[in-house]
Design a protein around this motif. Sequence first.
Motif, PDB file in Angstrom:
ATOM      1  N   PHE A  45       0.878  -1.255  -0.049  1.00 34.54           N
ATOM      2  CA  PHE A  45       0.179   0.109  -0.050  1.00 34.54           C
ATOM      3  C   PHE A  45       1.089   1.243   0.123  1.00 34.54           C
ATOM      4  O   PHE A  45       0.394   2.155   0.204  1.00 34.54           O
ATOM      5  CB  PHE A  45      -0.893  -0.005   1.080  1.00 34.54           C
ATOM      6  CG  PHE A  45      -1.775  -1.132   1.325  1.00 34.54           C
ATOM      7  CD1 PHE A  45      -2.461  -1.821   0.041  1.00 34.54           C
ATOM      8  CD2 PHE A  45      -2.521  -1.469   2.452  1.00 34.54           C
ATOM      9  CE1 PHE A  45      -3.365  -2.727  -0.002  1.00 34.54           C
ATOM     10  CE2 PHE A  45      -3.512  -2.550   2.340  1.00 34.54           C
ATOM     11  CZ  PHE A  45      -3.846  -3.151   1.017  1.00 34.54           C
ATOM     12  N   SER A  46       2.294   1.104  -0.290  1.00 35.59           N
ATOM     13  CA  SER A  46       2.991   2.360  -0.493  1.00 35.59           C
ATOM     14  C   SER A  46       3.044   2.831  -1.652  1.00 35.59           C
ATOM     15  O   SER A  46       3.632   4.096  -1.953  1.00 35.59           O
ATOM     16  CB  SER A  46       4.394   1.869  -0.042  1.00 35.59           C
ATOM     17  OG  SER A  46       5.055   1.021  -0.992  1.00 35.59           O
ATOM     18  N   PRO A  50      -2.630  -2.186  -8.337  1.00 36.77           N
ATOM     19  CA  PRO A  50      -3.342  -3.315  -7.996  1.00 36.77           C
ATOM     20  C   PRO A  50      -2.709  -4.086  -6.680  1.00 36.77           C
ATOM     21  O   PRO A  50      -1.619  -3.894  -6.564  1.00 36.77           O
ATOM     22  CB  PRO A  50      -3.327  -4.247  -9.140  1.00 36.77           C
ATOM     23  CG  PRO A  50      -2.100  -3.932  -9.981  1.00 36.77           C
ATOM     24  CD  PRO A  50      -2.019  -2.382  -9.622  1.00 36.77           C
ATOM     25  N   TRP A  51      -3.595  -4.666  -6.074  1.00 32.44           N
ATOM     26  CA  TRP A  51      -3.074  -5.581  -4.923  1.00 32.44           C
ATOM     27  C   TRP A  51      -4.058  -6.729  -4.756  1.00 32.44           C
ATOM     28  O   TRP A  51      -5.174  -6.560  -5.224  1.00 32.44           O
ATOM     29  CB  TRP A  51      -3.110  -4.607  -3.351  1.00 32.44           C
ATOM     30  CG  TRP A  51      -4.651  -4.420  -2.870  1.00 32.44           C
ATOM     31  CD1 TRP A  51      -5.329  -3.238  -3.254  1.00 32.44           C
ATOM     32  CD2 TRP A  51      -5.329  -5.183  -2.064  1.00 32.44           C
ATOM     33  NE1 TRP A  51      -6.588  -3.580  -2.620  1.00 32.44           N
ATOM     34  CE2 TRP A  51      -6.372  -4.690  -1.778  1.00 32.44           C
ATOM     35  CE3 TRP A  51      -5.112  -6.493  -1.399  1.00 32.44           C
ATOM     36  CZ2 TRP A  51      -7.452  -5.026  -1.164  1.00 32.44           C
ATOM     37  CZ3 TRP A  51      -6.052  -6.866  -0.338  1.00 32.44           C
ATOM     38  CH2 TRP A  51      -7.350  -6.249  -0.455  1.00 32.44           C
ATOM     39  N   THR A  70      -5.854   3.506  -4.346  1.00 32.86           N
ATOM     40  CA  THR A  70      -6.163   4.749  -4.964  1.00 32.86           C
ATOM     41  C   THR A  70      -5.429   6.003  -4.666  1.00 32.86           C
ATOM     42  O   THR A  70      -5.260   6.989  -5.448  1.00 32.86           O
ATOM     43  CB  THR A  70      -7.793   4.903  -4.881  1.00 32.86           C
ATOM     44  OG1 THR A  70      -8.013   4.891  -3.223  1.00 32.86           O
ATOM     45  CG2 THR A  70      -8.394   3.664  -5.255  1.00 32.86           C
ATOM     46  N   HIS A  71      -4.991   6.128  -3.307  1.00 29.26           N
ATOM     47  CA  HIS A  71      -4.277   7.114  -2.933  1.00 29.26           C
ATOM     48  C   HIS A  71      -3.131   6.794  -1.904  1.00 29.26           C
ATOM     49  O   HIS A  71      -3.468   5.745  -1.066  1.00 29.26           O
ATOM     50  CB  HIS A  71      -4.990   8.573  -2.624  1.00 29.26           C
ATOM     51  CG  HIS A  71      -5.406   8.514  -1.354  1.00 29.26           C
ATOM     52  ND1 HIS A  71      -6.698   7.723  -0.888  1.00 29.26           N
ATOM     53  CD2 HIS A  71      -4.943   8.812  -0.015  1.00 29.26           C
ATOM     54  CE1 HIS A  71      -6.855   7.826   0.490  1.00 29.26           C
ATOM     55  NE2 HIS A  71      -5.752   8.789   1.037  1.00 29.26           N
ATOM     56  N   VAL A  78      -3.671   6.405   3.359  1.00 25.69           N
ATOM     57  CA  VAL A  78      -3.755   5.571   2.153  1.00 25.69           C
ATOM     58  C   VAL A  78      -5.061   5.064   1.895  1.00 25.69           C
ATOM     59  O   VAL A  78      -5.829   4.747   2.997  1.00 25.69           O
ATOM     60  CB  VAL A  78      -2.620   4.313   2.241  1.00 25.69           C
ATOM     61  CG1 VAL A  78      -3.192   3.383   3.448  1.00 25.69           C
ATOM     62  CG2 VAL A  78      -2.725   3.512   1.108  1.00 25.69           C
ATOM     63  N   GLY A  79      -5.464   4.895   0.838  1.00 19.78           N
ATOM     64  CA  GLY A  79      -6.887   4.491   0.282  1.00 19.78           C
ATOM     65  C   GLY A  79      -6.732   3.119  -0.563  1.00 19.78           C
ATOM     66  O   GLY A  79      -5.955   3.335  -1.524  1.00 19.78           O
ATOM     67  N   PHE A  80      -7.780   2.481  -0.660  1.00 17.39           N
ATOM     68  CA  PHE A  80      -7.903   1.316  -1.521  1.00 17.39           C
ATOM     69  C   PHE A  80      -9.136   0.689  -1.596  1.00 17.39           C
ATOM     70  O   PHE A  80     -10.110   0.767  -0.918  1.00 17.39           O
ATOM     71  CB  PHE A  80      -6.932   0.422  -1.081  1.00 17.39           C
ATOM     72  CG  PHE A  80      -6.807  -0.484   0.266  1.00 17.39           C
ATOM     73  CD1 PHE A  80      -7.650  -1.447   0.437  1.00 17.39           C
ATOM     74  CD2 PHE A  80      -6.208   0.387   1.300  1.00 17.39           C
ATOM     75  CE1 PHE A  80      -7.736  -1.858   1.864  1.00 17.39           C
ATOM     76  CE2 PHE A  80      -6.174   0.120   2.706  1.00 17.39           C
ATOM     77  CZ  PHE A  80      -7.135  -1.071   2.941  1.00 17.39           C
ATOM     78  N   THR A  81      -9.306   0.068  -2.849  1.00 12.99           N
ATOM     79  CA  THR A  81     -10.666  -0.575  -2.987  1.00 12.99           C
ATOM     80  C   THR A  81     -10.424  -1.985  -2.717  1.00 12.99           C
ATOM     81  O   THR A  81      -9.283  -2.466  -2.424  1.00 12.99           O
ATOM     82  CB  THR A  81     -11.105  -0.489  -4.577  1.00 12.99           C
ATOM     83  OG1 THR A  81     -10.267  -1.246  -5.362  1.00 12.99           O
ATOM     84  CG2 THR A  81     -11.224   1.134  -5.003  1.00 12.99           C
ATOM     85  N   TRP A  82     -11.531  -2.464  -2.230  1.00 12.84           N
ATOM     86  CA  TRP A  82     -11.656  -3.958  -1.574  1.00 12.84           C
ATOM     87  C   TRP A  82     -12.886  -4.611  -2.241  1.00 12.84           C
ATOM     88  O   TRP A  82     -13.985  -4.154  -2.430  1.00 12.84           O
ATOM     89  CB  TRP A  82     -12.084  -3.783  -0.230  1.00 12.84           C
ATOM     90  CG  TRP A  82     -12.061  -5.118   0.476  1.00 12.84           C
ATOM     91  CD1 TRP A  82     -13.206  -5.812   0.697  1.00 12.84           C
ATOM     92  CD2 TRP A  82     -11.296  -5.514   1.617  1.00 12.84           C
ATOM     93  NE1 TRP A  82     -12.968  -6.909   1.528  1.00 12.84           N
ATOM     94  CE2 TRP A  82     -11.798  -6.604   2.261  1.00 12.84           C
ATOM     95  CE3 TRP A  82     -10.047  -5.050   2.281  1.00 12.84           C
ATOM     96  CZ2 TRP A  82     -11.001  -7.431   3.324  1.00 12.84           C
ATOM     97  CZ3 TRP A  82      -9.386  -5.596   3.122  1.00 12.84           C
ATOM     98  CH2 TRP A  82      -9.945  -6.744   3.756  1.00 12.84           C
TER      99      TRP A  82
END
Length: 142
Positions: A45-46, A50-51, A70-71, A78-82
Motif C-alpha cells: 500500500f506504499s 493493484p493488490w 487509490t491514493h 492510504v486508500g484502496f478498493t476492496w
Amino acid sequence: MADIRLEREFKVTAERLFRVVTEHAQLLQWWGHDGMVVQKEHIDFSKTGPWFFDMSDQNGQRFKMSGQVTHVDSPRSVGFTWGWHDDTDQRGKESHVTFTIVPTASGARLIVDHRELPDSEIATRHEAGWSATLVRLGRILN
C-alpha cells in the motif's frame, strides 16, 4: 450500503505507523486473522496500483480479496478498493477502505474507514475482521 469506522492508538510515531500499514514486508506480519496462512499475495500500500491477498484458514477454507490502491499520502493516509472473490475467483461488490493516521500526544492513532459495504450484516463481519487484524497489529507495535 453500510460503513464502519474503527480507531486504535499506538505508541509509535505517525511515520512508523504509516510504514507498518503500507509497506509490503510489514503488512505480511499483521494482515489477516490469527491462524491464517498466506497462499499468494501482491500487497503493497506504499504506492498506487493493484493488490491482492489469498489466504487459507486452519480448515483449508480459502479467502481472496483484491483491489486498487487509490491514493497514498505519506504519512497521513492510504486508500484502496476492496472486493472479495468467490470460489470461482469472481470478484464481488467493491467497497472502499481508508487508513488515516493522526499524531497524538503519546504516539499515533490509526483510523480504519471501510465504506460502501453492501449491508449491515457484511459490515458487522468486516468490523469483527478488522478488529482481529488490529489486535495483531497491536502485538507488533506495542
